[in-house]
Enzyme design. Structure first.
Site, PDB file in Angstrom:
ATOM      1  N   PRO A 108       0.832  -1.210   0.000  1.00  0.00           N
ATOM      2  CA  PRO A 108       0.000   0.000   0.000  1.00  0.00           C
ATOM      3  C   PRO A 108       0.866   1.259   0.000  1.00  0.00           C
ATOM      4  CG  PRO A 108      -0.515  -1.407   1.887  1.00  0.00           C
ATOM      5  CD  PRO A 108       0.644  -2.019   1.177  1.00  0.00           C
ATOM      6  N   GLU A 109       0.534   2.217  -0.841  1.00  0.00           N
ATOM      7  CA  GLU A 109       1.248   3.485  -0.847  1.00  0.00           C
ATOM      8  C   GLU A 109       0.345   4.555  -0.231  1.00  0.00           C
ATOM      9  OE1 GLU A 109       3.695   4.673  -4.021  1.00  0.00           O
ATOM     10  OE2 GLU A 109       4.165   2.657  -4.678  1.00  0.00           O
ATOM     11  N   ARG A 169       1.721 -11.342   5.667  1.00  0.00           N
ATOM     12  CA  ARG A 169       3.188 -11.411   5.702  1.00  0.00           C
ATOM     13  C   ARG A 169       3.780 -10.798   6.963  1.00  0.00           C
ATOM     14  NH1 ARG A 169       5.825 -10.188   0.031  1.00  0.00           N
ATOM     15  NH2 ARG A 169       7.597 -10.930   1.233  1.00  0.00           N
ATOM     16  N   ARG A 215      21.533  17.550  -2.702  1.00  0.00           N
ATOM     17  CA  ARG A 215      21.862  16.215  -3.195  1.00  0.00           C
ATOM     18  C   ARG A 215      21.630  16.138  -4.686  1.00  0.00           C
ATOM     19  NH1 ARG A 215      18.305  13.670   1.702  1.00  0.00           N
ATOM     20  NH2 ARG A 215      18.095  15.709   2.616  1.00  0.00           N
TER      21      ARG A 215
END
Ligand SMILES: [Zn+2]
Length: 274
Positions: A2-3, A112, A155
């Site tokens: 899930p995002e 899981r 960065r």
């Protein structure tokens, strides 16, 4: 996995079912999640307490409880919530159950077991190791073109890698990073610092509109994600590049390519992303 849109969808589904309810009983059938569930602490924090609210931070859910505690939850890879009547039979992988004062039970199910159910003290969310380094919320006021500019100067990494770095912006995972770059016409390998201010603005606008749209559609259906109401998300059909290697781009007809960046698959269209 899930995002952000899926987790937000779960929050929106659970909120009206939980807000104002009292938790009557806490049952823990399995303590071995990503971090062990402290059943005793969970019972002490939640049993007999009203639920004051349900917040989201990145992909974490935070249940505000009456008293001084918060439940920190994460769906991991396969976590989901089911709402059932109290006393109905447990499904396999139902690990934690909260019985509510309206006769419903919220069950956390996770095949899981990479998910998380933890008790925090109120205020601890600001300093907790799992939360303290998270960047601004992509849909919040703290995120904008300036955020990307600042990070970009610091960065010189590919923009795709930057977008999936939760310390830069919280909760944009691999799928949506690919999709927003396609929507904004930006090549995933481009360094963030090479983007013009106008393109950074366009990227931020794409992030916002795409995540909002995905939330409205209930997120993607990848793997076995099902939201709290048991409805599968519809957004998977709308993905333009993710998982579509060699298929023609719907915008320009060129074939979608897959490359690997920082160990993750990136899908992009060589025709419309520069
Ligand atoms: Zn294209």
């Amino acid at each position: 996995m899930p995002e952000l849109p899926e987790v937000e969808r779960v929050r929106l589904t659970l909120l009206p079912l939980l807000a104002g309810r009292r938790i009557e009983k806490v049952r823990v059938a399995e303590t071995r999640l990503r971090a062990p569930v402290d059943a005793r602490a969970l019972r002490r924090a939640a049993a007999g307490k009203h639920i004051l609210g349900l917040r989201r931070r990145a992909k974490y859910l935070l249940v505000d409880l009456e008293g001084e505690k918060i439940l920190l939850m994460h769906l991991g890879m396969t976590g989901r919530f089911r709402i059932v009547r109290a006393g109905s039979r447990d499904q396999v992988h139902d690990h934690v159950a909260l019985a509510l004062d309206d006769g419903n039970e919220v069950r956390y199910n996770d095949a899981r077991r990479f998910g998380l159910v933890q008790v925090l003290a109120r205020g601890e969310e600001a300093i907790h190791p799992r939360l303290r380094d998270l960047g601004p919320e992509p849909l919040g006021a703290g995120f904008g073109p300036a955020t990307l500019a600042t990070s970009a100067r610091a960065r010189r990494r590919p923009i795709k890698t930057l977008l999936t770095d939760a310390t830069v912006v919280a909760g944009i995972g691999n799928i949506y990073a690919c999709e927003v770059l396609h929507a904004a016409g930006i090549h995933p390998g481009r360094t963030a610092s090479s983007l013009s201010p106008r393109r950074r603005e366009r990227l931020v606008a794409s992030i916002r509109s795409l995540l909002q749209e995905a939330i409205a559609f209930g997120g993607t259906t990848l793997r076995d994600f099902v939201d709290a109401g048991g409805e599968a998300g519809q957004y998977g059909e709308k993905l333009r590049v993710y998982g579509r290697e060699s298929e023609p781009c719907e915008t320009c007809g060129r074939r979608v390519r897959r490359i690997v960046q920082a160990g993750r698959s990136t899908f992009y269209c060589p025709g419309c992303q520069h």
